[in-house]
Motif scaffolding. Sequence first.
Motif, mmCIF file in Angstrom:
data_model
loop_
_atom_site.group_PDB
_atom_site.id
_atom_site.type_symbol
_atom_site.label_atom_id
_atom_site.label_comp_id
_atom_site.label_asym_id
_atom_site.label_seq_id
_atom_site.Cartn_x
_atom_site.Cartn_y
_atom_site.Cartn_z
ATOM 1 N N SER A 55 -31.387 36.129 39.811
ATOM 2 C CA SER A 55 -31.108 37.108 38.754
ATOM 3 C C SER A 55 -30.102 36.474 37.797
ATOM 4 O O SER A 55 -29.769 35.301 37.932
ATOM 5 N N GLN A 56 -29.647 37.229 36.813
ATOM 6 C CA GLN A 56 -28.725 36.705 35.803
ATOM 7 C C GLN A 56 -29.349 35.447 35.172
ATOM 8 O O GLN A 56 -28.707 34.409 35.015
ATOM 9 N N LEU A 57 -30.623 35.555 34.813
ATOM 10 C CA LEU A 57 -31.395 34.379 34.407
ATOM 11 C C LEU A 57 -30.912 33.749 33.108
ATOM 12 O O LEU A 57 -31.174 32.568 32.856
ATOM 13 N N LEU A 58 -30.213 34.492 32.291
ATOM 14 C CA LEU A 58 -29.693 33.912 31.046
ATOM 15 C C LEU A 58 -28.580 32.899 31.319
ATOM 16 O O LEU A 58 -28.241 32.093 30.448
ATOM 17 N N LEU A 59 -28.028 32.931 32.527
ATOM 18 C CA LEU A 59 -26.948 32.011 32.888
ATOM 19 C C LEU A 59 -27.417 30.873 33.791
ATOM 20 O O LEU A 59 -26.662 29.925 34.036
ATOM 21 N N ILE A 60 -28.655 30.968 34.269
ATOM 22 C CA ILE A 60 -29.088 30.042 35.313
ATOM 23 C C ILE A 60 -29.242 28.613 34.815
ATOM 24 O O ILE A 60 -29.053 27.661 35.571
ATOM 25 N N ASN A 61 -29.576 28.435 33.540
ATOM 26 C CA ASN A 61 -29.766 27.084 33.013
ATOM 27 C C ASN A 61 -28.491 26.256 33.171
ATOM 28 O O ASN A 61 -28.523 25.122 33.655
ATOM 29 N N ALA A 62 -27.367 26.840 32.784
ATOM 30 C CA ALA A 62 -26.093 26.112 32.887
ATOM 31 C C ALA A 62 -25.747 25.823 34.346
ATOM 32 O O ALA A 62 -25.239 24.747 34.676
ATOM 33 N N ALA A 63 -26.063 26.770 35.245
ATOM 34 C CA ALA A 63 -25.715 26.594 36.648
ATOM 35 C C ALA A 63 -26.512 25.473 37.306
ATOM 36 O O ALA A 63 -26.037 24.830 38.247
ATOM 37 N N LEU A 64 -27.736 25.218 36.806
ATOM 38 C CA LEU A 64 -28.612 24.239 37.443
ATOM 39 C C LEU A 64 -28.546 22.839 36.834
ATOM 40 O O LEU A 64 -29.113 21.902 37.396
ATOM 41 N N GLN A 65 -27.868 22.698 35.719
ATOM 42 C CA GLN A 65 -27.890 21.427 34.983
ATOM 43 C C GLN A 65 -27.587 20.214 35.857
ATOM 44 O O GLN A 65 -28.257 19.190 35.765
ATOM 45 N N THR A 66 -26.591 20.285 36.679
ATOM 46 C CA THR A 66 -26.183 19.147 37.502
ATOM 47 C C THR A 66 -26.478 19.367 38.984
ATOM 48 O O THR A 66 -26.010 18.618 39.827
ATOM 49 N N SER A 67 -27.276 20.369 39.279
ATOM 50 C CA SER A 67 -27.617 20.687 40.655
ATOM 51 C C SER A 67 -28.753 19.802 41.158
ATOM 52 O O SER A 67 -29.589 19.336 40.378
ATOM 53 N N PRO A 68 -28.845 19.561 42.470
ATOM 54 C CA PRO A 68 -30.012 18.870 43.021
ATOM 55 C C PRO A 68 -31.314 19.632 42.776
ATOM 56 O O PRO A 68 -32.396 19.063 42.901
ATOM 57 N N TYR A 69 -31.183 20.901 42.407
ATOM 58 C CA TYR A 69 -32.348 21.746 42.150
ATOM 59 C C TYR A 69 -32.602 21.925 40.655
ATOM 60 O O TYR A 69 -33.224 22.892 40.226
#
Length: 417
Positions: free
Chosen positions: A234-248
């Motif tokens: 959820s909170q999909l408008l914020l997910i891009n920033a959260a995933l930028q440097t993630s293994p996912y």
Amino acid sequence: MTRNRMLVVVLAVVIAIATAGYFWNSTQSSTSTKSPNGTTKGSPDLPDFYAVPSSFSESSPGTILKTEPVQLTGLSGTMSRVMYTSISESGQTIAVTGLIAIPNGTPPSGGWPVITWAHGTTGIADSCAPSLKPDEFTQLANPILEAGYLVVASDFEGLGTPGRHPYISGNSEAYGTLDIVKAAQVFPGANASKNYVVWGHSQGGHAAMFAGHGAESYAPDLDLKGVVAGAPPSQLLLINAALQTSPYKYYILMAAAGLNAAAGDTNAPLDKVLTPAGLKFLSNVDTMCTSELAKASEGVDVASLQLADPASVPEWNLLLSNNDPGTFTVPIPAPLLIIHGGNDEQIPVASSAALFDQLCAIGQVEQRWVFPGQSHAGVITPSFNSMLTWINDRFQGSAMPDPLQPPNATVQSCGNS
């Protein structure tokens, strides 16, 4: 082996299949292939069962197109593959595949209560369809079958069937998840009750939320008793920033491809959010399952693949908002349980805290269990027994909030029923 030890072994396998995928090698694309007999396969390498008949457009959702028995050692019931009709995001009648598992023994009066399982992220390629590896589904199904529930599990639109899988498209996930419950009603020998619970984790948690939200209007002849959403995005408008440097980080590309498949080029213009290099990378998304995508994205700077944050592009902002369960304006018409690991490395635990508050504000009867120290997948084992008890309470019509206290979990409750 004691039952408790057996359950631990079972759940170790469940963890592997419930969240970030099946870790398969894949060379199959999501393009369609026409065969001489007029059927269509999503990929020529798929088994013959996955060949879609040429004519079924007048069939109502949940119509069974074909079945085949699956012979598995150690299953506490009988299992079949099923191909059934559903509806795409654009309103077209489509074929979807999945699995139906029926408990051993005599069904109770009114039939076996149904749990419809919504799977976690496996990929977009046709070879990522969960029903291709039913032996892994056995490990998930057995403790549920032994508890007296019929289990159904959709592959979702476009996994094993023609067309690109519309990853993280809420309505598409919901239709597949609900229509396989309809299919179970007419499956020979299933003796399925109209009473059902939706359970999913990760992508499946997202699917469970949307299935519950649309249940009354889309499946009015069925009786939804509850929804369990593990680590729902959820909170999909914020997910891009959260995933930028993630293994996912490859989830960003999967979501772009999947939502474009659902909404089309006008409503989900890829060239407004992806660079030419990003558009080229989508060929990986169409041919690889999650483990391969993880390897393909190692060392890749996602910023070099993106033209803009989707949240900053009007078409994509609207699309992400529409597919975010946090934007629901009416509650799911049944009790909701959200389960989350306190150290979830894929879906931040803060997101389900926000989701809980958003849904409480619109009158959702719900509970949220957080297991401190548990990861995205690791939360499944410590929550499983209590979750089955919670599900049984919903089938029994017990009041909410449920007084159940899962070991080592913090519990939030909102609303009464």
